[in-house]
Design an enzyme around this catalytic site. Structure first.
Site, PDB file in Angstrom:
ATOM      1  CD1 TRP A 140       9.175 -49.498  20.558  1.00  0.00           C
ATOM      2  CD2 TRP A 140       8.983 -49.964  22.741  1.00  0.00           C
ATOM      3  NE1 TRP A 140       9.716 -50.736  20.793  1.00  0.00           N
ATOM      4  CE2 TRP A 140       9.608 -51.043  22.113  1.00  0.00           C
ATOM      5  CE3 TRP A 140       8.739 -50.016  24.120  1.00  0.00           C
ATOM      6  CZ2 TRP A 140      10.014 -52.179  22.821  1.00  0.00           C
ATOM      7  CZ3 TRP A 140       9.141 -51.137  24.809  1.00  0.00           C
ATOM      8  CH2 TRP A 140       9.768 -52.200  24.173  1.00  0.00           C
ATOM      9  CB  ILE A 141       9.483 -41.978  23.342  1.00  0.00           C
ATOM     10  CG1 ILE A 141      10.171 -42.803  24.446  1.00  0.00           C
ATOM     11  CG2 ILE A 141       8.822 -40.714  23.896  1.00  0.00           C
ATOM     12  CD1 ILE A 141       9.242 -43.449  25.454  1.00  0.00           C
TER      13      ILE A 141
ATOM     14  N   GLY B  47      -4.954 -41.384  29.515  1.00  0.00           N
ATOM     15  CA  GLY B  47      -4.399 -41.636  28.185  1.00  0.00           C
ATOM     16  C   GLY B  47      -5.173 -42.726  27.456  1.00  0.00           C
TER      17      GLY B  47
ATOM     18  NE  ARG C 199     -15.827 -54.205  -7.303  1.00  0.00           N
ATOM     19  CZ  ARG C 199     -15.172 -54.432  -8.417  1.00  0.00           C
ATOM     20  NH1 ARG C 199     -15.104 -53.503  -9.375  1.00  0.00           N
ATOM     21  NH2 ARG C 199     -14.534 -55.578  -8.599  1.00  0.00           N
TER      22      ARG C 199
ATOM     23  CB  ILE D 252     -16.197 -54.727   2.473  1.00  0.00           C
ATOM     24  CG1 ILE D 252     -17.012 -55.465   3.534  1.00  0.00           C
ATOM     25  CG2 ILE D 252     -17.106 -53.873   1.578  1.00  0.00           C
ATOM     26  CD1 ILE D 252     -17.721 -54.567   4.543  1.00  0.00           C
TER      27      ILE D 252
ATOM     28  N   GLY E 221     -12.203 -56.000  -1.173  1.00  0.00           N
ATOM     29  CA  GLY E 221     -11.570 -57.000  -2.036  1.00  0.00           C
ATOM     30  C   GLY E 221     -10.168 -56.564  -2.446  1.00  0.00           C
ATOM     31  N   GLY E 222      -9.846 -56.790  -3.719  1.00  0.00           N
ATOM     32  CA  GLY E 222      -8.502 -56.449  -4.211  1.00  0.00           C
ATOM     33  C   GLY E 222      -8.169 -54.974  -4.018  1.00  0.00           C
TER      34      GLY E 222
ATOM     35  CD  GLU F  53      -1.513 -43.685  25.866  1.00  0.00           C
ATOM     36  OE1 GLU F  53      -2.312 -43.524  26.796  1.00  0.00           O
ATOM     37  OE2 GLU F  53      -1.178 -42.786  25.074  1.00  0.00           O
TER      38      GLU F  53
ATOM     39  CB  SER G 241      -5.562 -56.387  24.710  1.00  0.00           C
ATOM     40  OG  SER G 241      -5.812 -55.478  23.667  1.00  0.00           O
TER      41      SER G 241
HETATM   42  N1  CAA Z   1      -4.270 -46.168  38.519  1.00  0.00           N
HETATM   43  C1  CAA Z   1      -3.698 -45.698  39.652  1.00  0.00           C
HETATM   44  N2  CAA Z   1      -2.759 -46.395  40.340  1.00  0.00           N
HETATM   45  C2  CAA Z   1      -2.417 -47.600  39.864  1.00  0.00           C
HETATM   46  C3  CAA Z   1      -2.963 -48.143  38.664  1.00  0.00           C
HETATM   47  C4  CAA Z   1      -3.943 -47.369  37.999  1.00  0.00           C
HETATM   48  N3  CAA Z   1      -4.511 -47.798  36.851  1.00  0.00           N
HETATM   49  N4  CAA Z   1      -2.402 -49.348  38.432  1.00  0.00           N
HETATM   50  C5  CAA Z   1      -1.540 -49.573  39.406  1.00  0.00           C
HETATM   51  N5  CAA Z   1      -1.534 -48.525  40.278  1.00  0.00           N
HETATM   52  C6  CAA Z   1      -0.741 -48.373  41.501  1.00  0.00           C
HETATM   53  C7  CAA Z   1      -1.110 -49.457  42.510  1.00  0.00           C
HETATM   54  O1  CAA Z   1      -2.207 -49.041  43.308  1.00  0.00           O
HETATM   55  C8  CAA Z   1       0.172 -49.587  43.299  1.00  0.00           C
HETATM   56  O2  CAA Z   1       0.254 -48.545  44.219  1.00  0.00           O
HETATM   57  P1  CAA Z   1       0.801 -48.825  45.739  1.00  0.00           P
HETATM   58  O3  CAA Z   1       2.151 -49.457  45.596  1.00  0.00           O
HETATM   59  O4  CAA Z   1       0.818 -47.475  46.353  1.00  0.00           O
HETATM   60  O5  CAA Z   1      -0.181 -49.761  46.338  1.00  0.00           O
HETATM   61  C9  CAA Z   1       1.263 -49.328  42.258  1.00  0.00           C
HETATM   62  O6  CAA Z   1       0.634 -48.611  41.185  1.00  0.00           O
HETATM   63  C10 CAA Z   1       1.869 -50.595  41.711  1.00  0.00           C
HETATM   64  O7  CAA Z   1       0.817 -51.384  41.187  1.00  0.00           O
HETATM   65  P2  CAA Z   1       0.813 -52.961  41.327  1.00  0.00           P
HETATM   66  O8  CAA Z   1       1.220 -53.361  42.700  1.00  0.00           O
HETATM   67  O9  CAA Z   1      -0.519 -53.414  40.823  1.00  0.00           O
HETATM   68  O10 CAA Z   1       2.012 -53.349  40.323  1.00  0.00           O
HETATM   69  P3  CAA Z   1       2.123 -54.498  39.237  1.00  0.00           P
HETATM   70  O11 CAA Z   1       3.524 -54.502  38.786  1.00  0.00           O
HETATM   71  O12 CAA Z   1       1.522 -55.772  39.731  1.00  0.00           O
HETATM   72  O13 CAA Z   1       1.157 -53.976  38.054  1.00  0.00           O
HETATM   73  C11 CAA Z   1       0.699 -52.584  36.140  1.00  0.00           C
HETATM   74  C12 CAA Z   1       1.346 -52.700  37.505  1.00  0.00           C
HETATM   75  C13 CAA Z   1      -0.775 -52.241  36.328  1.00  0.00           C
HETATM   76  C14 CAA Z   1       0.824 -53.840  35.319  1.00  0.00           C
HETATM   77  C15 CAA Z   1       1.466 -51.430  35.455  1.00  0.00           C
HETATM   78  O14 CAA Z   1       2.825 -51.774  35.365  1.00  0.00           O
HETATM   79  C16 CAA Z   1       0.951 -51.076  34.072  1.00  0.00           C
HETATM   80  O15 CAA Z   1      -0.062 -50.388  33.949  1.00  0.00           O
HETATM   81  N6  CAA Z   1       1.689 -51.528  33.029  1.00  0.00           N
HETATM   82  C17 CAA Z   1       1.415 -51.080  31.671  1.00  0.00           C
HETATM   83  C18 CAA Z   1       2.249 -49.868  31.372  1.00  0.00           C
HETATM   84  C19 CAA Z   1       1.756 -49.099  30.204  1.00  0.00           C
HETATM   85  O16 CAA Z   1       0.555 -48.888  30.026  1.00  0.00           O
HETATM   86  N7  CAA Z   1       2.686 -48.632  29.414  1.00  0.00           N
HETATM   87  C20 CAA Z   1       2.354 -47.798  28.312  1.00  0.00           C
HETATM   88  C21 CAA Z   1       3.522 -46.929  28.005  1.00  0.00           C
HETATM   89  S1  CAA Z   1       3.113 -45.295  27.634  1.00  0.00           S
HETATM   90  C22 CAA Z   1       2.761 -45.275  25.965  1.00  0.00           C
HETATM   91  O17 CAA Z   1       2.504 -46.250  25.334  1.00  0.00           O
HETATM   92  C23 CAA Z   1       2.709 -43.904  25.454  1.00  0.00           C
HETATM   93  C24 CAA Z   1       2.832 -43.684  24.025  1.00  0.00           C
HETATM   94  O18 CAA Z   1       3.856 -43.248  23.567  1.00  0.00           O
HETATM   95  C25 CAA Z   1       1.609 -43.790  23.154  1.00  0.00           C
END
Ligand code: CAA
Length: 379
Positions: free
Chosen positions: A156-157, A242, A268, A337, A339-340, A363, A366
């Site tokens: 999904w890049i 992001g 309308r 709002i 409608g059709g 990114e 929710s």
């Molecule tokens: N900012 C900075 N650091 C962060 C952070 C944040 N928001 N969230 C987590 N971290 C750091 C933590 O501090 C931790 O660091 P340390 O190991 O040094 O302590 C490390 O990251 C790991 O975090 P967790 O221990 O909390 O790990 P987790 O697995 O429990 O949770 C998560 C991690 C927050 C769920 C993370 O995996 C996440 O954000 N997932 C969602 C990923 C995402 O947003 N993907 C989008 C893809 S990109 C995209 O969509 C682009 C596009 O093309 C439009």
């Protein structure tokens, strides 16, 4: 507390608004239908300085603040949410990280052309088995002495087929779990780098979404974005910014659908008077306007915190969580709002409704934003 925008902010809004109406509106329905990437329009966004808005001018950027960035994305997304995500990814997922963490060589070679719009970038974190669970990375970039060897699949890049450079997140030390992850700049066209066919999506259809496959791709040592083993933190910090861009995109989708609805309600007529004279419609418009204003303030707040060098990670998650819900709710009401007419393509609101959904998914879904916010509350 000062809610007023500067002259520069108004100028950015005017430029973005005019550009969206004159360059993006023509053909937006056709591009959606045909999944046609807005190549010429993106090139013009580059000429306007909108692809590296917050990058220092010495590296080809426009040196603007994050509030300007939110304003510009809102205006672009009102008309063409696909163009808005192309812009958001290049600005905040690609240029930001290179400017903050890249080596001087990487800035000269990659950031300058990306920020000035001569080249386009993508950000590759998600994988078939690692979407929300981003620490579960399977792609590897093993140290082979004079280069890294990249193997794996990214899913999904955004800008996947159109980008010249991709920031790829991969394991160099799998035994260290997420603390062994790195970020690299990978160039399109390198041996072993294949781009799969474009995904056939529900919304943001003219943006370019692909799976990327890496099979023994050699990455020069100089393309590691420092520090070594800092790739996961890099990805998370990149996404903190992001999410401001995607919140602004969601805001723009909602505001675009609302503006169309307001206009339509005045024109309308039903039961002998304009729709806007029916209280049922007036209340819908009032709810939409209120939600949009609240979403806009959350976006501005996150941008303000970024501009003033304060922690914006929770503010950006909050803005994205709220604005993406507003985008869904408002676009559904906009179709109602209309409608059709709302159900056919010429009136734009059905497209905006389809476009809105992804803002609750990419990114960070929710549910991920709620994890980020609640962890900070409970800390
Ligand atoms: N900012 C900075 N650091 C962060 C952070 C944040 N928001 N969230 C987590 N971290 C750091 C933590 O501090 C931790 O660091 P340390 O190991 O040094 O302590 C490390 O990251 C790991 O975090 P967790 O221990 O909390 O790990 P987790 O697995 O429990 O949770 C998560 C991690 C927050 C769920 C993370 O995996 C996440 O954000 N997932 C969602 C990923 C995402 O947003 N993907 C989008 C893809 S990109 C995209 O969509 C682009 C596009 O093309 C439009």
């Amino acid at each position: 507390m000062d809610f007023s925008l500067s002259e520069e902010h108004f100028a950015v809004r005017e430029t973005a608004r005019t550009f969206a109406k004159t360059e993006l509106l023509p053909g937006v329905i056709e591009r959606d239908e045909l999944q046609k990437f807005p190549k010429e329009q993106v090139a013009k966004l580059g000429e306007l300085g909108f692809l590296g808005m917050m990058v220092d001018p010495s590296y080809g950027g426009s040196g603007m603040d994050a509030v300007s960035y939110v304003i510009a994305i809102e205006e672009i997304a009102k008309i063409d949410a696909s163009a808005a995500v192309v812009m958001s990814v290049n600005n905040s997922l690609v240029c930001w990280g290179l400017e903050k963490y890249g080596t001087e060589e990487q800035k000269q070679k990659y950031l300058k052309p990306l920020a000035s719009g001569q080249k386009l970038g993508a950000f590759a974190l998600s994988e078939p088995e690692a979407g929300s669970d981003a620490t579960h990375q399977q792609t590897s970039a093993l140290d082979k002495g004079d280069h890294y060897l990249l193997n794996g699949t990214k899913n999904w890049i955004t800008n996947g087929g159109s980008s010249d450079y991709v920031i790829v997140i991969a394991h160099t030390f799998p035994e260290l779990a997420h603390k062994g992850i790195n970020a690299f700049v990978v160039e399109k066209g390198w041996d072993g780098f294949t781009i799969a066919p474009k995904e056939n999506k529900m919304g943001i259809r003219s943006s370019d979404t692909h799976q990327l496959l890496f099979n023994d791709v050699k990455i020069p040592k100089s393309n590691l974005i420092p520090p070594d083993k800092g790739g996961f933190k890099f990805a998370m910090e990149t996404l903190n910014g992001g999410r401001i861009g995607i919140a602004a995109q969601a805001l723009g989708i909602a505001a675009g659908a609302y503006e169309l609805s307001l206009q339509y309600a005045k024109e309308r007529k039903t039961f002998g008077k304009p729709l806007s004279q029916h209280q049922a419609i007036q209340f819908k418009l009032a709810d939409m306007a209120t939600q949009i204003e609240a979403a806009r303030l959350l976006c501005y707040k996150a941008a303000f915190l970024k501009d003033t060098h304060q922690d914006y990670s929770i503010a950006s998650a909050t803005a994205k969580l709220f604005a993406s819900k507003v985008a869904m709710d408002v676009t559904v009401e906009a179709v109602q709002i209309h409608g059709g007419y709302g159900y056919v393509k010429e009136f734009h609101v059905e497209r905006l409704m389809r476009d809105a959904k992804i803002t609750q998914i990419y990114e960070g879904t929710s549910e991920i934003q709620k994890m980020v916010i609640s962890r900070s509350l409970l800390k």
